[in-house]
Design a protein around this motif. Structure first.
Motif, PDB file in Angstrom:
ATOM      1  N   GLU A 177      39.972  35.241  47.301  1.00  0.00           N
ATOM      2  CA  GLU A 177      40.075  34.348  48.460  1.00  0.00           C
ATOM      3  C   GLU A 177      38.759  34.313  49.235  1.00  0.00           C
ATOM      4  O   GLU A 177      38.345  33.258  49.749  1.00  0.00           O
ATOM      5  CB  GLU A 177      41.227  34.807  49.383  1.00  0.00           C
ATOM      6  CG  GLU A 177      42.584  34.531  48.814  1.00  0.00           C
ATOM      7  CD  GLU A 177      43.707  35.111  49.694  1.00  0.00           C
ATOM      8  OE1 GLU A 177      43.431  35.693  50.752  1.00  0.00           O
ATOM      9  OE2 GLU A 177      44.864  34.994  49.272  1.00  0.00           O
ATOM     10  N   THR A 178      38.140  35.451  49.328  1.00  0.00           N
ATOM     11  CA  THR A 178      36.865  35.528  50.067  1.00  0.00           C
ATOM     12  C   THR A 178      35.774  34.780  49.332  1.00  0.00           C
ATOM     13  O   THR A 178      34.918  34.131  49.957  1.00  0.00           O
ATOM     14  CB  THR A 178      36.451  37.002  50.254  1.00  0.00           C
ATOM     15  OG1 THR A 178      37.476  37.701  50.917  1.00  0.00           O
ATOM     16  CG2 THR A 178      35.164  37.099  51.061  1.00  0.00           C
ATOM     17  N   HIS A 179      35.759  34.830  48.030  1.00  0.00           N
ATOM     18  CA  HIS A 179      34.694  34.197  47.252  1.00  0.00           C
ATOM     19  C   HIS A 179      35.120  32.860  46.656  1.00  0.00           C
ATOM     20  O   HIS A 179      34.505  32.387  45.703  1.00  0.00           O
ATOM     21  CB  HIS A 179      34.210  35.154  46.151  1.00  0.00           C
ATOM     22  CG  HIS A 179      33.493  36.341  46.695  1.00  0.00           C
ATOM     23  ND1 HIS A 179      34.108  37.324  47.415  1.00  0.00           N
ATOM     24  CD2 HIS A 179      32.173  36.682  46.685  1.00  0.00           C
ATOM     25  CE1 HIS A 179      33.258  38.234  47.773  1.00  0.00           C
ATOM     26  NE2 HIS A 179      32.037  37.864  47.336  1.00  0.00           N
ATOM     27  N   SER A 185      42.273  39.401  47.562  1.00  0.00           N
ATOM     28  CA  SER A 185      41.408  39.311  48.748  1.00  0.00           C
ATOM     29  C   SER A 185      39.983  38.933  48.362  1.00  0.00           C
ATOM     30  O   SER A 185      39.358  38.086  49.014  1.00  0.00           O
ATOM     31  CB  SER A 185      41.421  40.646  49.483  1.00  0.00           C
ATOM     32  OG  SER A 185      40.532  40.644  50.554  1.00  0.00           O
ATOM     33  N   VAL A 186      39.482  39.524  47.303  1.00  0.00           N
ATOM     34  CA  VAL A 186      38.132  39.219  46.831  1.00  0.00           C
ATOM     35  C   VAL A 186      38.067  37.778  46.359  1.00  0.00           C
ATOM     36  O   VAL A 186      37.117  37.044  46.677  1.00  0.00           O
ATOM     37  CB  VAL A 186      37.693  40.196  45.713  1.00  0.00           C
ATOM     38  CG1 VAL A 186      36.422  39.707  45.015  1.00  0.00           C
ATOM     39  CG2 VAL A 186      37.518  41.584  46.270  1.00  0.00           C
TER      40      VAL A 186
END
Length: 112
Positions: free
Chosen positions: A108-110, A105-106
């Motif tokens: 994909e977010t960044h 998730s991190v």
């Protein structure tokens, strides 16, 4: 039996008849008594050995029962430990999956 010798066919003195002296009858009786006592002694010895063997088997059975109880307790302890390890393994696996999902998730977010 030979009536002239005073001896029976198996080598023992006759108790009746005039050809056997009282001393020979007593000696023959004592000899028979000694043989009977020897046979009795041998029978007692065999019985004692059988009893000791039985006692040995009973002692061995007692030891086997104690060993079985000890092994059963050890098995119970091991099974409890295995259950705890399986629970810990499932918890670690759950946490790893959760950590991997957080990392994805991190990333994909960044933009990783």
């Amino acid at each position: 039996m030979d009536d002239t010798s005073g001896m029976t066919a198996d080598g023992e003195h006759r108790l009746s008849g005039s050809s056997v002296s009282p001393g020979h009858s007593v000696e023959a009786g004592l000899d028979r008594l000694a043989r009977a006592v020897n046979r009795l002694d041998a029978a007692v010895q065999r019985r004692l050995e059988a009893d000791m063997s039985l006692n040995g088997l009973q002692d061995e059975l007692q030891r086997l029962g104690e060993d079985r109880s000890s092994l059963a307790a050890t098995l119970d302890t091991a099974e409890t430990r295995v259950a705890r390890l399986e629970d810990a393994n499932r918890e670690v696996s759950r946490r790893l999956v959760s950590a991997m999902e957080s990392i994805r998730s991190v990333l994909e977010t960044h933009g990783g």
